[in-house]
Design a protein around this motif. Sequence first.
Motif, mmCIF file in Angstrom:
data_model
loop_
_atom_site.group_PDB
_atom_site.id
_atom_site.type_symbol
_atom_site.label_atom_id
_atom_site.label_comp_id
_atom_site.label_asym_id
_atom_site.label_seq_id
_atom_site.Cartn_x
_atom_site.Cartn_y
_atom_site.Cartn_z
ATOM 1 N N ALA A 38 -19.743 -60.506 70.141
ATOM 2 C CA ALA A 38 -18.493 -59.895 70.594
ATOM 3 C C ALA A 38 -18.405 -59.976 72.108
ATOM 4 O O ALA A 38 -19.413 -60.183 72.808
ATOM 5 N N ASN A 39 -17.189 -59.833 72.597
ATOM 6 C CA ASN A 39 -16.931 -59.808 74.038
ATOM 7 C C ASN A 39 -16.540 -58.380 74.433
ATOM 8 O O ASN A 39 -15.734 -57.738 73.746
ATOM 9 N N GLY A 71 -24.928 -54.480 61.098
ATOM 10 C CA GLY A 71 -24.378 -55.690 61.699
ATOM 11 C C GLY A 71 -23.540 -56.493 60.711
ATOM 12 O O GLY A 71 -23.633 -56.305 59.497
ATOM 13 N N ILE A 72 -22.712 -57.366 61.258
ATOM 14 C CA ILE A 72 -21.847 -58.208 60.424
ATOM 15 C C ILE A 72 -22.285 -59.662 60.592
ATOM 16 O O ILE A 72 -22.414 -60.157 61.713
ATOM 17 N N LYS A 73 -22.502 -60.351 59.469
ATOM 18 C CA LYS A 73 -22.947 -61.750 59.520
ATOM 19 C C LYS A 73 -21.802 -62.705 59.201
ATOM 20 O O LYS A 73 -20.934 -62.417 58.372
ATOM 21 N N LYS A 74 -21.836 -63.828 59.910
ATOM 22 C CA LYS A 74 -20.861 -64.889 59.657
ATOM 23 C C LYS A 74 -21.605 -66.220 59.703
ATOM 24 O O LYS A 74 -22.266 -66.516 60.697
ATOM 25 N N GLU A 127 -21.898 -61.292 73.404
ATOM 26 C CA GLU A 127 -23.043 -60.381 73.326
ATOM 27 C C GLU A 127 -23.393 -60.076 71.869
ATOM 28 O O GLU A 127 -22.515 -59.835 71.033
ATOM 29 N N ASN A 128 -24.700 -60.078 71.563
ATOM 30 C CA ASN A 128 -25.158 -59.731 70.216
ATOM 31 C C ASN A 128 -24.952 -58.253 69.912
ATOM 32 O O ASN A 128 -24.697 -57.866 68.775
ATOM 33 N N PHE A 129 -25.120 -57.452 70.944
ATOM 34 C CA PHE A 129 -25.013 -56.000 70.799
ATOM 35 C C PHE A 129 -24.196 -55.449 71.968
ATOM 36 O O PHE A 129 -24.202 -56.022 73.058
ATOM 37 N N ILE A 136 -11.351 -59.374 73.464
ATOM 38 C CA ILE A 136 -12.255 -58.472 74.179
ATOM 39 C C ILE A 136 -12.098 -57.035 73.667
ATOM 40 O O ILE A 136 -10.982 -56.535 73.473
ATOM 41 N N SER A 137 -13.232 -56.385 73.451
ATOM 42 C CA SER A 137 -13.237 -54.965 73.092
ATOM 43 C C SER A 137 -13.610 -54.156 74.337
ATOM 44 O O SER A 137 -14.691 -54.370 74.904
ATOM 45 N N PRO A 138 -12.747 -53.257 74.777
ATOM 46 C CA PRO A 138 -13.076 -52.458 75.959
ATOM 47 C C PRO A 138 -14.131 -51.399 75.639
ATOM 48 O O PRO A 138 -14.101 -50.783 74.572
ATOM 49 N N ILE A 139 -15.066 -51.218 76.545
ATOM 50 C CA ILE A 139 -16.043 -50.134 76.422
ATOM 51 C C ILE A 139 -15.511 -48.956 77.227
ATOM 52 O O ILE A 139 -15.339 -49.046 78.445
ATOM 53 N N VAL A 140 -15.225 -47.864 76.530
ATOM 54 C CA VAL A 140 -14.628 -46.701 77.194
ATOM 55 C C VAL A 140 -15.678 -45.614 77.378
ATOM 56 O O VAL A 140 -16.672 -45.533 76.644
#
Length: 449
Positions: free
Chosen positions: A22-23, A12-15, A39-41, A210-214
Motif C-alpha cells: 500500500a501507499n 494481511g491480504i494476499k494477491k 509499503e508492506n506494512f 494513497i491512504s492517508p495516515i491520520v
Amino acid sequence: MAKILIAGLGKGIKKDGKYSEANYSIENENQETIIYKGENFITSALEKHFAIDKTIYIGTVGSMWDNLYSYYCNKYDFEEDEDYTFELLEAASNATKDSDFSEINIKKFNEIFEGRAKIILTKFGMNTNEIFENFNMMMEIGNILNDGDEIYLDITHSFRSNAMWMFLVINYITDVLDKNIEIKMISYGMFEAKYEKEIKENGENIKLVISPIVNLKAFFDLMNWIKGANELKNYGNAYTILEMIEDDDVNKKIKTFSNSINLNYIGTIKRNLESIKKIIDKIDSIKGPGKLIIPSVLKNFIEIFGNIKQEYEFLFKLAEWNFKQKRYAMVAININEGLREFVANLLEIEDRVVDFNDENSEIFKYFKKIKHSIQYAKDHMKGTFDKKEEKLYKMFEHTRKIRNEIAHSAGKKDTAINDVESLKNYVKDVSELINDKELLKYLKLKYNV
C-alpha cells in the motif's frame, strides 16, 4: 530515550500469492505531505517517517508473521531462514481462534530482532477469561518501556478491539506503573479516505492510490481531560488538568484552590473561591475540550461552598464533601474544628484559642459543662434536648481523639472501621443539630449565654 512504536498486526491480504502493498501519506511538522510508496506494512512507513528505534507488534497466531520476518531480514540485511519463514506461514495459515501459542515459534523472531522488533501474542478475546489473559500478556509492554521514551501507537490493523487494548495498556502504564513516557502519536491508516495522486518517478508520471495516515492523539488528550476533570470534581486535585490550561491566571487560581483543598486551608479555600468567581467569564471562555469540563466543575464547587457565611457551616459542608471523597482524616478535623467554631459563635467568643485542649479556653470549659451535665442526666430522666446535647458532646470528643491520633501518629487507635462509620453518622447528625433552633435556644438558656 527511545522512540517506540506499538502496533497491531492482522492476517494481511494476499494477491497472486503475495501480500498486498500500500501507499501511505503522512504530514510532517511543516504540514508537508510525505508519500511512502509500496509499503508492506503501515509500520514500515511509520518507522521511516519517525525514525523509530523499536516496534512492538501485537497479534494472534494467525497474523502474517512470515511476511514480517521477511521484511525485517531485508531491512537489517539479515540472512533469511526460508525454513523458518515457511514454518511461520504454515502456522498462520492453519491458525484458528482456538490455536495454542505453542503452534508458532515467536521466541526465535524475538531473539533475532532483539532491541529492534518484538512480538507479543494474544488470544482472540472471545470471553472474559481470554480478555484478562490478553491484558496480562500486554502488561509485558510496561517492562519494555523506560522513562523518557516517546510512544507511537498504531491502531490500523488486527482486531478492532486492539485499539481499546492499546488505550487500556497505555493508561495503565502512565497512571499505575507511573512511567514517565510521552504519547507522541496515535496513527490510523484511513483506507476509507484513500485518494489518487499523480507523481513523477524516473521521468514518468504515475498514478498512486494513497491512504492517508491520520493522527488520533486527540482521543488520548480527551481521555486525559476527562480524567483530570474527574480528579478535580471528586478530589479537588487539579494537577492533571493544570498541564492543559494555558491561561496563566486561570491556571494559578485553580492550582491555589487545589493546594488549599488538599492542605485543608479553610481560609485559602474561601478566598480562592471568591477569586475564581471574579474570573468566571475568563473561565467560561476557555477553548478546546476544557471549555466543556472546567467551568462546570468549578461552578459546582462555587455552588456547594460559595455562599456559606458562617465559618462552622463551611467546615461542616467541607466535612460532608470530604466524606464523599473518602478523605476521612479531613472529615474528623473539619467536624471538630467546626464544633469549636459553632460553640465560639454560640458564646460570642471573638478570641479563638488554637489549643482547644487548653482548660482555660472558654470553648473547652463549655464542653466540660456539657460533659458534667450529661453525667448528671444519667441519674435522671433524659429529655429530648439532653439526648441531643449528649450527641453533640460525643461527636466533639470522638473527633478530638481521632484528630489527636492523626496529628501525633500515636498508634493508640485500632478502630478505623468503626471510626469511619461514626464519621458517616456525624456528617449527617451535625447538620441537623446546628439547624435545630429549639436546641440552640435551649443551650443558650441552660448555660446562661
